[in-house]
Enzyme design. Structure first.
Site, PDB file in Angstrom:
ATOM      1  N   THR A  20       7.767   0.196   3.441  1.00 32.69           N
ATOM      2  CA  THR A  20       8.033   1.590   3.087  1.00 32.69           C
ATOM      3  C   THR A  20       9.341   1.717   2.317  1.00 32.69           C
ATOM      4  OG1 THR A  20       6.776   2.589   4.890  1.00 32.69           O
ATOM      5  CG2 THR A  20       8.593   3.877   4.022  1.00 32.69           C
TER       6      THR A  20
ATOM      7  N   PHE B 250       0.815  -1.220   0.000  1.00 33.59           N
ATOM      8  CA  PHE B 250       0.000   0.000   0.000  1.00 33.59           C
ATOM      9  C   PHE B 250       0.842   1.261   0.000  1.00 33.59           C
ATOM     10  CE2 PHE B 250       0.808  -0.101   4.540  1.00 33.59           C
ATOM     11  CZ  PHE B 250       0.703   1.221   4.952  1.00 33.59           C
ATOM     12  N   LYS B 251       2.091   1.163   0.430  1.00 28.64           N
ATOM     13  CA  LYS B 251       2.948   2.353   0.478  1.00 28.64           C
ATOM     14  C   LYS B 251       3.128   2.978  -0.908  1.00 28.64           C
ATOM     15  CE  LYS B 251       3.659   1.112   4.767  1.00 28.64           C
ATOM     16  NZ  LYS B 251       4.940   0.847   5.407  1.00 28.64           N
ATOM     17  N   ASP B 252       2.998   2.157  -1.965  1.00 30.15           N
ATOM     18  CA  ASP B 252       3.155   2.690  -3.326  1.00 30.15           C
ATOM     19  C   ASP B 252       2.122   3.771  -3.642  1.00 30.15           C
ATOM     20  OD1 ASP B 252       5.314   1.061  -4.242  1.00 30.15           O
ATOM     21  OD2 ASP B 252       3.938  -0.609  -4.548  1.00 30.15           O
TER      22      ASP B 252
ATOM     23  N   LEU C 172       3.642   6.867  -2.159  1.00 29.02           N
ATOM     24  CA  LEU C 172       5.019   7.199  -2.513  1.00 29.02           C
ATOM     25  C   LEU C 172       5.247   7.383  -4.010  1.00 29.02           C
ATOM     26  CD1 LEU C 172       6.870   5.096   0.169  1.00 29.02           C
ATOM     27  CD2 LEU C 172       6.938   7.586  -0.112  1.00 29.02           C
TER      28      LEU C 172
END
Length: 474
Positions: free
Chosen positions: A148, A115-117, A120
């Site tokens: 992350t 989910f960090k994509d 970011l």
């Protein structure tokens, strides 16, 4: 007029969004939040037909960046960021148990399968845009408990305007998580394996920011969830989920269950709530490192030893983004927030007074999901639906089952990572080994680059100083 941002500790100057983006952590050690919360557009429940995820994202995020970037440029950066995802919906919502009105929001379709994509991929582009506009460059330093790091590296690799250094706890991330970081050959990417826990890595990053001479000399910036730009981008999928469920009879509130380590993901949901999204409950899922579940049960924080688990991104005892919620619970009193957190780090314990704790009960719940239960949930979901979920998502599913208050309200569980990032745990639970997507099929054969360092601030600073490119190196 641009929105102003203030520090949760009340002693740093107010900044506009572009400066918050590049600063990350406030100079007083606090985290930036909007001085006032913007309001979602009146029609946020009923988007125009055919509106894409990127178009929704621009609509939701624009109040945070208005006056700091031209609208056309922001639209282009956002569209480009979300063109990197496998599914055109970016964050598809799938039924997990339609009879019980439980849904899974799949947030792992980006380049690094986590989910960090979603945040970011945009934040990396915003950094590059703003630094290019200013003719400047920065040194990104960050700590990761697993996901992350790879997402930040993928967003920042090969950009002339920055170098990136990512600290991870040695031996405490999965092989896939580690290799997604250490196999990137880009000259501006540096991985550091620290002999310690994620909390140790995070403390080292905060200490580098607290060293004003070092911070200034190397122009430190942050892409961890301490950077409000990360939170801003994650607000979007809460709005998207509520809109989607509005079409199946949920004209009222929605509930969310979020597997939580550093508290940034679920805090973004709280930000959406403050902007006007009708949320009835946030269920914070913890593994056996359950400081957050205990906090939401008793309004008391107590640090205990970090226990390595099959959900390593949650193996945390000091959740940085909880500071942003504490700031709100304490009436946005920066001095009170600073005092509480300083006492917490000094003694390992802190509690909220009854009047502040009263702000938890209407909205927040926590649940602890141990290792055996995590495996059982993965196996059960696979048997019932044929889907494979990773251990972090399983904690979210287990927490939702344990703490859900109103079965009539749709419950959305955030699926935070692709199951193939944790193949051993998934295979142990359901007897099937999840495969990586074709683009990562050779990950185990790629050469790795990583420095092994002690949990020592001086050693880490020396490494960063020695490997930061100067302008003439570009």
């Amino acid at each position: 007029m641009s929105l102003s941002y203030i520090s949760t500790r009340g002693r740093a100057p107010e900044l506009a969004f572009a400066d918050v983006l590049l600063a990350g952590l406030a100079t007083d050690g606090g985290l930036y939040v909007p001085q006032t919360w913007p309001t979602l557009a009146d029609g946020h429940r009923r988007p125009p037909p055919g509106q894409t995820y990127a178009e929704t994202a621009v609509e939701v995020m624009w109040p945070f960046v208005d006056g700091q970037i031209e609208r056309e440029a922001f639209e282009a950066l956002t569209a480009d960021a979300y063109s990197t995802f496998d599914n055109p919906d970016v964050a598809p919502l799938v039924p997990l148990d339609e009879e019980q009105n439980v849904w899974l929001m799949e947030l792992f379709g980006g380049p690094t399968l986590a989910f960090k994509d979603i945040a970011l991929q945009l934040v990396g582009r915003l950094f590059d845009h703003e630094l290019t506009r200013r003719g400047e460059r920065v040194t990104i330093v960050g700590a990761t408990s697993g996901d992350t790091g790879s997402a930040a590296i993928e967003a920042c690799r090969d950009r002339d305007s920055l170098d990136i250094f990512v600290l991870h706890p040695r031996g405490r991330v999965s092989d896939v998580q580690r290799r997604q970081m250490t196999t990137v050959p880009s000259a501006n990417v540096h991985n550091i394996a620290v002999d310690g826990s994620f909390d140790d890595c995070q403390d080292l990053v905060k200490a580098m920011f607290a060293d004003e001479a070092f911070r200034g000399r190397h122009r430190l910036g942050a892409v961890n969830s301490i950077n409000f730009a990360r939170v801003m981008a994650q607000v979007v999928y809460y709005v998207v989920a509520a809109r989607a469920l509005g079409g199946v009879g949920a004209a009222g509130p929605v509930s969310f269950a979020v597997p939580t380590g550093n508290f940034g993901n679920v805090y973004a949901g709280y930000a959406a709530h403050r902007m006007g999204l009708d949320v009835s409950q946030f269920v914070v899922g913890s593994n056996v490192n359950d400081i957050l579940a205990r906090f939401f049960a008793g309004a008391h924080l107590e640090i205990r030893e970090v226990v390595p688990t099959m959900s390593p991104s949650m193996d945390i005892q000091v959740s940085s983004n909880l500071e942003r919620l504490l700031f709100e619970l304490l009436g946005r009193d920066g001095a009170a927030t600073a005092a509480l957190l300083e006492g917490f780090r000094a003694s390992g314990e802190a509690g909220l007074a009854p009047e502040a704790a009263a702000g938890l009960a209407p909205l927040w719940s926590g649940a602890r999901v141990d290792e055996a239960r995590t495996l059982a949930v993965i196996g059960d979901v696979h048997r019932r639906t044929g889907m494979m979920i990773d251990p972090h998502t399983a904690v979210g599913v287990g927490a939702a089952a344990a703490a859900r208050r109103d079965p009539a309200t749709p419950m959305v569980v955030l699926a935070t990572a692709h199951p193939a990032k944790f193949p051993d745990a998934v295979e142990a639970a359901c007897g099937v080994r999840p495969a990586l997507p074709e683009r990562l099929a050779d990950l185990a054969e790629r050469p790795e680059r990583c420095a092994m360092l002690d949990n020592d601030l001086g050693a880490v600073q020396q490494y960063v100083a020695a490997h930061t490119r100067v302008d003439g190196d570009r």
